[in-house]
Design an enzyme around this catalytic site. Structure first.
Site, mmCIF file in Angstrom:
data_model
loop_
_atom_site.group_PDB
_atom_site.id
_atom_site.type_symbol
_atom_site.label_atom_id
_atom_site.label_comp_id
_atom_site.label_asym_id
_atom_site.label_seq_id
_atom_site.Cartn_x
_atom_site.Cartn_y
_atom_site.Cartn_z
ATOM 1 N N ARG A 37 -18.276 -4.453 8.678
ATOM 2 C CA ARG A 37 -16.978 -3.986 9.161
ATOM 3 C C ARG A 37 -17.136 -2.617 9.801
ATOM 4 O O ARG A 37 -17.788 -1.734 9.248
ATOM 5 C CB ARG A 37 -15.999 -3.901 7.993
ATOM 6 C CG ARG A 37 -15.424 -5.247 7.626
ATOM 7 C CD ARG A 37 -14.604 -5.188 6.371
ATOM 8 N NE ARG A 37 -13.658 -4.066 6.331
ATOM 9 C CZ ARG A 37 -12.721 -3.944 5.401
ATOM 10 N NH1 ARG A 37 -12.602 -4.860 4.452
ATOM 11 N NH2 ARG A 37 -11.898 -2.930 5.400
ATOM 12 N N ARG A 82 -9.833 6.256 3.830
ATOM 13 C CA ARG A 82 -9.112 5.127 3.234
ATOM 14 C C ARG A 82 -8.840 5.389 1.762
ATOM 15 O O ARG A 82 -7.786 5.043 1.237
ATOM 16 C CB ARG A 82 -9.911 3.827 3.417
ATOM 17 C CG ARG A 82 -9.838 3.302 4.863
ATOM 18 C CD ARG A 82 -11.007 2.409 5.217
ATOM 19 N NE ARG A 82 -11.060 1.191 4.443
ATOM 20 C CZ ARG A 82 -12.182 0.468 4.281
ATOM 21 N NH1 ARG A 82 -13.315 0.856 4.829
ATOM 22 N NH2 ARG A 82 -12.147 -0.628 3.575
ATOM 23 N N ARG A 114 0.815 -1.215 0.000
ATOM 24 C CA ARG A 114 0.000 0.000 0.000
ATOM 25 C C ARG A 114 0.844 1.258 0.000
ATOM 26 O O ARG A 114 0.304 2.356 -0.085
ATOM 27 C CB ARG A 114 -0.875 0.004 1.266
ATOM 28 C CG ARG A 114 -2.284 -0.533 1.029
ATOM 29 C CD ARG A 114 -2.952 -0.552 2.374
ATOM 30 N NE ARG A 114 -4.371 -0.408 2.354
ATOM 31 C CZ ARG A 114 -5.220 -1.426 2.421
ATOM 32 N NH1 ARG A 114 -4.781 -2.658 2.406
ATOM 33 N NH2 ARG A 114 -6.512 -1.208 2.488
ATOM 34 N N ARG A 118 -22.230 -2.808 2.311
ATOM 35 C CA ARG A 118 -21.858 -4.230 2.276
ATOM 36 C C ARG A 118 -21.884 -4.885 3.662
ATOM 37 O O ARG A 118 -21.634 -4.244 4.681
ATOM 38 C CB ARG A 118 -20.508 -4.433 1.582
ATOM 39 C CG ARG A 118 -19.321 -3.910 2.332
ATOM 40 C CD ARG A 118 -18.051 -4.061 1.503
ATOM 41 N NE ARG A 118 -16.897 -3.577 2.235
ATOM 42 C CZ ARG A 118 -15.657 -3.554 1.747
ATOM 43 N NH1 ARG A 118 -15.402 -3.966 0.526
ATOM 44 N NH2 ARG A 118 -14.678 -3.100 2.486
HETATM 45 P P1 AMP Z 1 -8.590 -3.690 3.781
HETATM 46 O O1 AMP Z 1 -9.355 -4.837 4.328
HETATM 47 O O2 AMP Z 1 -7.533 -4.111 2.784
HETATM 48 O O3 AMP Z 1 -9.473 -2.586 3.233
HETATM 49 O O4 AMP Z 1 -7.774 -3.053 5.008
HETATM 50 C C1 AMP Z 1 -8.459 -2.509 6.137
HETATM 51 C C2 AMP Z 1 -7.481 -1.654 6.961
HETATM 52 O O5 AMP Z 1 -6.391 -2.474 7.424
HETATM 53 C C3 AMP Z 1 -6.808 -0.520 6.206
HETATM 54 O O6 AMP Z 1 -7.639 0.644 6.157
HETATM 55 C C4 AMP Z 1 -5.551 -0.320 7.032
HETATM 56 O O7 AMP Z 1 -5.839 0.372 8.237
HETATM 57 C C5 AMP Z 1 -5.164 -1.744 7.415
HETATM 58 N N1 AMP Z 1 -4.284 -2.371 6.398
HETATM 59 C C6 AMP Z 1 -4.585 -3.410 5.570
HETATM 60 N N2 AMP Z 1 -3.552 -3.724 4.764
HETATM 61 C C7 AMP Z 1 -2.553 -2.851 5.094
HETATM 62 C C8 AMP Z 1 -1.236 -2.639 4.604
HETATM 63 N N3 AMP Z 1 -0.739 -3.361 3.582
HETATM 64 N N4 AMP Z 1 -0.508 -1.668 5.179
HETATM 65 C C9 AMP Z 1 -0.994 -0.901 6.180
HETATM 66 N N5 AMP Z 1 -2.237 -1.035 6.679
HETATM 67 C C10 AMP Z 1 -3.014 -1.991 6.144
#
Ligand code: AMP
Length: 231
Positions: A168, A179, A95, A134
């Site tokens: 979530r 995000r 990311r 969702r």
């Molecule tokens: P996601 O399920 O991929 O949308 O991730 C949900 C949250 O987890 C994100 O908004 C971040 O706070 C954290 N997160 C997930 N993947 C990463 C990553 N590769 N690096 C940093 N934070 C992450």
């Protein structure tokens, strides 16, 4: 053997709600690949109440990013548990530019190579609508949406019949906007790094789910090449 593996490892890239998780689980089912979702890994840590989980909980609720080095360490541990002949789908990782660098060494030291970086291209406003509606079945994890994919019978999971669902906590509009801003500021800029290596392929993430799945399959089967861009 020191020559590594031919299993194709891919990154699914796109803002939150672009459909990375859905497409990754389809690849797991159809191709026996292994999905590594850093979001799922962190959510599991939150649920388990570990130190990592406590830190992750605060960061995720704010829509911010978990620290790069610690994320890489955790990801490395998960990678070690995956047989080399299984292709890995990185979902939600990398990311940041730093994470892209760290991934190169995580893969390199394990004899793995990156096959493709598939970007799901989407419209942000439509995504907010998609994300804030969702929810998933608390039993089997089947994904639903208030408007686009409701359960056939109100309050009953189509797949397993459970009546328990969950949302979530970070799927509210304010956190989603943060995000997305994080994606635009920190994640989108890593695309040129991979484009320079000829790894990036674009897929229309707003298309029907099955169309997106077919487009990804075509890429993995080598049926589509990205048209060369004008300099
Ligand atoms: P996601 O399920 O991929 O949308 O991730 C949900 C949250 O987890 C994100 O908004 C971040 O706070 C954290 N997160 C997930 N993947 C990463 C990553 N590769 N690096 C940093 N934070 C992450």
């Amino acid at each position: 053997m020191t020559g590594g593996t031919d299993a194709t490892n891919i990154i699914l890239l796109g803002p939150p709600g672009a459909g990375k998780g859905t497409q990754a689980s389809r690849l797991v089912e159809s191709r026996g690949m292994v999905q590594l979702s850093t979001g799922d890994i962190l959510r599991a840590a939150v649920k388990a109440g570990t130190e990592v989980g406590k830190l992750a909980d605060e960061i995720m609720k704010a829509g911010k990013l978990f620290p790069d080095e610690l994320m890489a360490e955790i990801l490395g541990e998960h990678l070690d548990g995956i047989p080399l002949d299984k292709g890995v789908i990185f979902d939600g990782y990398p990311r940041t530019e730093k994470q892209a660098e760290l991934l190169d060494s995580l893969l390199g030291t394990r004899g793995r190579k990156l096959g493709y970086v598939i970007e799901l291209v989407v419209d942000e406003d439509a995504l907010v609508d998609r994300i804030t509606g969702r929810f998933t079945c608390a039993q089997c994890g089947e994904g639903y949406h208030d408007r686009y994919k409701p359960t056939k019978l109100t309050g009953v999971c189509d797949k397993c019949g459970s009546t328990e669902f969950k949302r979530r906590p970070d799927d509210n509009e304010e956190t989603v906007r943060t995000r997305m801003a994080e994606y635009r500021a920190k994640t989108a800029p890593i695309l040129p790094i991979y484009a320079a290596r000829g790894l990036v392929r674009h897929v229309d993430g707003m298309a029907e789910m099955d169309v997106v799945t077919a487009a990804i399959a075509a890429i993995l089967d080598g049926a589509t090449a990205e048209p060369a861009k004008q300099a």
